[in-house]
Design a protein around this motif. Sequence first.
Motif, PDB file in Angstrom:
ATOM      1  N   LEU A   9       0.834  -1.201   0.000  1.00  0.00           N
ATOM      2  CA  LEU A   9       0.000   0.000   0.000  1.00  0.00           C
ATOM      3  C   LEU A   9       0.871   1.254   0.000  1.00  0.00           C
ATOM      4  O   LEU A   9       0.623   2.200  -0.766  1.00  0.00           O
ATOM      5  N   ALA A  10       1.895   1.273   0.832  1.00  0.00           N
ATOM      6  CA  ALA A  10       2.799   2.427   0.889  1.00  0.00           C
ATOM      7  C   ALA A  10       3.489   2.634  -0.454  1.00  0.00           C
ATOM      8  O   ALA A  10       3.619   3.775  -0.925  1.00  0.00           O
ATOM      9  N   ARG A  11       3.907   1.539  -1.074  1.00  0.00           N
ATOM     10  CA  ARG A  11       4.550   1.631  -2.383  1.00  0.00           C
ATOM     11  C   ARG A  11       3.586   2.228  -3.407  1.00  0.00           C
ATOM     12  O   ARG A  11       3.961   3.101  -4.204  1.00  0.00           O
ATOM     13  N   TRP A  52       9.068   4.105   1.969  1.00  0.00           N
ATOM     14  CA  TRP A  52       8.296   4.412   0.763  1.00  0.00           C
ATOM     15  C   TRP A  52       7.614   5.770   0.857  1.00  0.00           C
ATOM     16  O   TRP A  52       7.510   6.502  -0.120  1.00  0.00           O
ATOM     17  N   LEU A  53       7.160   6.122   2.069  1.00  0.00           N
ATOM     18  CA  LEU A  53       6.353   7.329   2.242  1.00  0.00           C
ATOM     19  C   LEU A  53       7.129   8.553   2.718  1.00  0.00           C
ATOM     20  O   LEU A  53       6.552   9.633   2.850  1.00  0.00           O
ATOM     21  N   ALA A  70      -6.089   6.251   3.953  1.00  0.00           N
ATOM     22  CA  ALA A  70      -5.738   5.197   2.997  1.00  0.00           C
ATOM     23  C   ALA A  70      -5.444   3.865   3.684  1.00  0.00           C
ATOM     24  O   ALA A  70      -5.364   2.837   3.018  1.00  0.00           O
ATOM     25  N   GLY A  71      -5.260   3.913   5.010  1.00  0.00           N
ATOM     26  CA  GLY A  71      -5.018   2.672   5.744  1.00  0.00           C
ATOM     27  C   GLY A  71      -3.650   2.538   6.371  1.00  0.00           C
ATOM     28  O   GLY A  71      -3.321   1.477   6.919  1.00  0.00           O
ATOM     29  N   ILE A  72      -2.837   3.590   6.299  1.00  0.00           N
ATOM     30  CA  ILE A  72      -1.521   3.547   6.945  1.00  0.00           C
ATOM     31  C   ILE A  72      -1.736   3.799   8.442  1.00  0.00           C
ATOM     32  O   ILE A  72      -2.377   4.787   8.816  1.00  0.00           O
ATOM     33  N   PRO A  73      -1.214   2.927   9.311  1.00  0.00           N
ATOM     34  CA  PRO A  73      -1.404   3.103  10.758  1.00  0.00           C
ATOM     35  C   PRO A  73      -0.849   4.444  11.257  1.00  0.00           C
ATOM     36  O   PRO A  73       0.192   4.914  10.774  1.00  0.00           O
TER      37      PRO A  73
END
Length: 137
Positions: A9-11, A52-53, A70-73
């Motif tokens: 997801l981060a990528r 990645w972020l 987006a779902g990143i903790p």
Amino acid sequence: MSSESLVQLARKIATEAHAGQFRRCGIVPYIVHPEMVAGRVGDDLDAQVVAWLHDVIEDSSQTPQSLIDAGIPAHLVETVVLMTKTQDTDYEAYLEKIAGSALATKVKIADMLSNLSDSPSPKQIQKYAKGLLRLAR
């Protein structure tokens, strides 16, 4: 969501955020840099997500809230925010903030090593050397 799915997801977020951006040379797509940073942090999946972020807030329209949405903790977004240097932040103060987080330190060292491998100017070499010495304490 599994840690491996978070890395993917981060990528994806980073690839979209940096679309159309290029490295200093104007030829290499910018996404190569976060990919290199992620490759330098080893098997630490949290560090890979942050790698990645690490530039998306600074260099795109992404915000901390959009990353969370987006779902990143949140704890990983907090590290990305910590790594986001603003124009009004002194470099030494920025490094001190980074040094307070083991995760941010690990990713920032990988970031600086990546930057040093990308035809840096003498001024950038001096800056990153100073940063590496500070974070390696």
